[in-house]
Design an enzyme around this catalytic site. Structure first.
Site, mmCIF file in Angstrom:
data_model
loop_
_atom_site.group_PDB
_atom_site.id
_atom_site.type_symbol
_atom_site.label_atom_id
_atom_site.label_comp_id
_atom_site.label_asym_id
_atom_site.label_seq_id
_atom_site.Cartn_x
_atom_site.Cartn_y
_atom_site.Cartn_z
ATOM 1 N N HIS A 236 -0.131 3.280 3.848
ATOM 2 C CA HIS A 236 -1.453 3.026 3.265
ATOM 3 C C HIS A 236 -1.950 1.617 3.578
ATOM 4 C CE1 HIS A 236 -4.593 2.315 0.280
ATOM 5 N NE2 HIS A 236 -4.687 3.629 0.120
ATOM 6 N N ASP A 237 -1.087 0.632 3.337
ATOM 7 C CA ASP A 237 -1.484 -0.761 3.563
ATOM 8 C C ASP A 237 -0.922 -1.326 4.860
ATOM 9 O OD1 ASP A 237 -2.775 -0.556 1.181
ATOM 10 O OD2 ASP A 237 -1.453 -1.900 0.063
#
Length: 412
Positions: A214-215
């Site tokens: 996600h990051d």
């Protein structure tokens, strides 16, 4: 003192319900430390035999389109050890409605990652497992303690644990229970449970916001999968008669149909199926349906009711999956509902209370009792979730190919 702000009003007969916000969304570090000192994880075990597998492990990564994930060296290597699912679709965007769907068989109109609470009259897979005393648990990386309900952790700086990636914590029927929150644990407890042979029969595993891509990116996530899952597949206790699904919550490009890279591995896969592909149309709802069919559990009466079963399970039950024309399938938005920001409706979708469903064991008694006499909101017998009001995925073509030895007259 904890306070609650009412977001929605419940009108029982009309299946309207409440959503609430509490200070649990943003606890202080002192409150977290105090709770962590006393919170006791609960790790029930069971040994209920299934038709195709005895344990199911659901591992989710984040926000990656099919093609980039398929090109990752670590993911493609593992996929070759099992079954690559080439037509597995997420349900919507953004993340949270997909996690919600995996536990509740519906998104309830959810189109955001807000701090939402789904009322206690809405059932989940936990209710299905409890009908046969099948142990279940979630393992959330970097969650500070079992049953934590805050929106994120740590409270500042880069995200690691986030509530929106935790399916069952969204449901008040879980969080209001005295025991169930203790079955939502962190990775420290996962390795303790692995060591002491106290893993449940159903697991939902969420890596942190770094390891799930996600990051970061798919390379970081693929490296994490190799470090985390590859050793587990060599652990006889973990892998024996287990089926592991690795998938993604959603694709990254919102205009795409939302097909996500997914594969099955584990000791439950027969040797002749390893290194193969399965082109059957699946969604996150297919997993709920497959769990029910595998263990003889009822349906939630929602989109799990008509969902295709994993072929490994369908072959055991004799169920004939639908062949879906995916050329116009775009599972990239949700329909109006009480969890929606853009298309709010106060009415909660009424589930089906009649029918065998794809799993073959009817509707859960708790669902039938709650919604007795009410008409289902949607055509939950469809393998494709669609909504006439919004026009989402209306008109998608699907059919069955039945092979009959004597007669097909008894097949519907």
């Amino acid at each position: 003192m904890l306070t609650k702000q009412t977001l929605l009003a419940f009108v029982g007969a009309l299946a309207l319900a409440t959503g609430t916000t509490t200070t649990e969304e943003t606890p202080t570090q002192a409150e977290i430390d105090a709770a962590r000192a006393t919170a006791l994880p609960y790790s029930p075990v069971s040994n209920v035999k299934g038709l195709a597998f005895d344990r199911f492990v659901n591992i989710w990564l984040e926000n990656t389109d099919f093609e980039p994930a398929a090109l990752d060296e670590n993911l493609s290597k593992l996929a070759k050890e099992g079954i690559l699912l080439t037509n597995y679709f997420a349900i919507s965007h953004p993340s949270q409605p997909n996690y919600c769907a995996s536990a509740g068989g519906d998104t309830f109109g959810m189109d955001n990652d807000d701090f939402l609470q789904i009322p206690s009259n809405v059932s989940t897979i936990a209710d299905l497992f409890d009908t046969k005393h099948i142990s279940w648990g979630e393992y959330q990386e970097d969650m500070p303690y079992a049953g934590y309900q805050g929106k994120r952790y740590p409270l500042s700086g880069p995200n690691q644990y986030v509530r929106k990636h935790n399916p069952l914590v969204l449901f008040n029927s879980v969080t209001d229970d005295a025991v169930r929150p203790r079955q939502i644990k962190n990775f420290t407890t996962f390795y303790d449970d692995l060591k002491h042979h106290s893993l449940p029969q159903h697991m939902f595993i969420t890596p942190n916001m770094t390891n799930d891509a996600h990051d970061t990116n798919i390379t970081v996530a693929g490296n994490w999968v190799d470090r985390f899952l590859s050793p587990l597949l060599k652990n006889e206790y973990f892998t024996k008669d287990s089926l592991v699904l690795l998938t993604f919550d959603e694709g990254d490009t919102y205009s795409y149909p939302n097909r996500v890279f997914s594969f099955l591995v584990g000791g439950a896969i027969p040797e002749h199926l390893k290194g193969t592909t399965d082109d059957t149309f699946y969604t996150h709802y297919s997993i709920v349906a497959s769990l029910s069919a595998n263990w003889g559990l009822p349906s939630l009466g929602r989109w799990d009711c008509g969902a295709n079963l994993l072929k490994m399970v369908a072959d055991k039950t004799g169920y004939v999956n639908w062949e879906v024309d995916t050329s116009n399938v775009y599972l990239n938005e949700t329909y109006p509902g009480p969890m929606s920001t853009d298309n709010y409706s106060s009415k909660w979708a009424v589930p089906a209370t009649k029918g065998k469903c794809s799993a073959g064991h009817g509707i859960a008694e708790v669902v039938k009792n709650t919604y007795h006499g009410l008409q289902p909101t949607y055509d939950y017998a469809s393998p494709v979730p669609y909504d006439v009001t919004s026009g989402n995925n209306v008109g998608i073509k699907y059919h069955r190919t039945l092979v009959c030895i004597l007669s097909c007259s008894s097949l519907s």
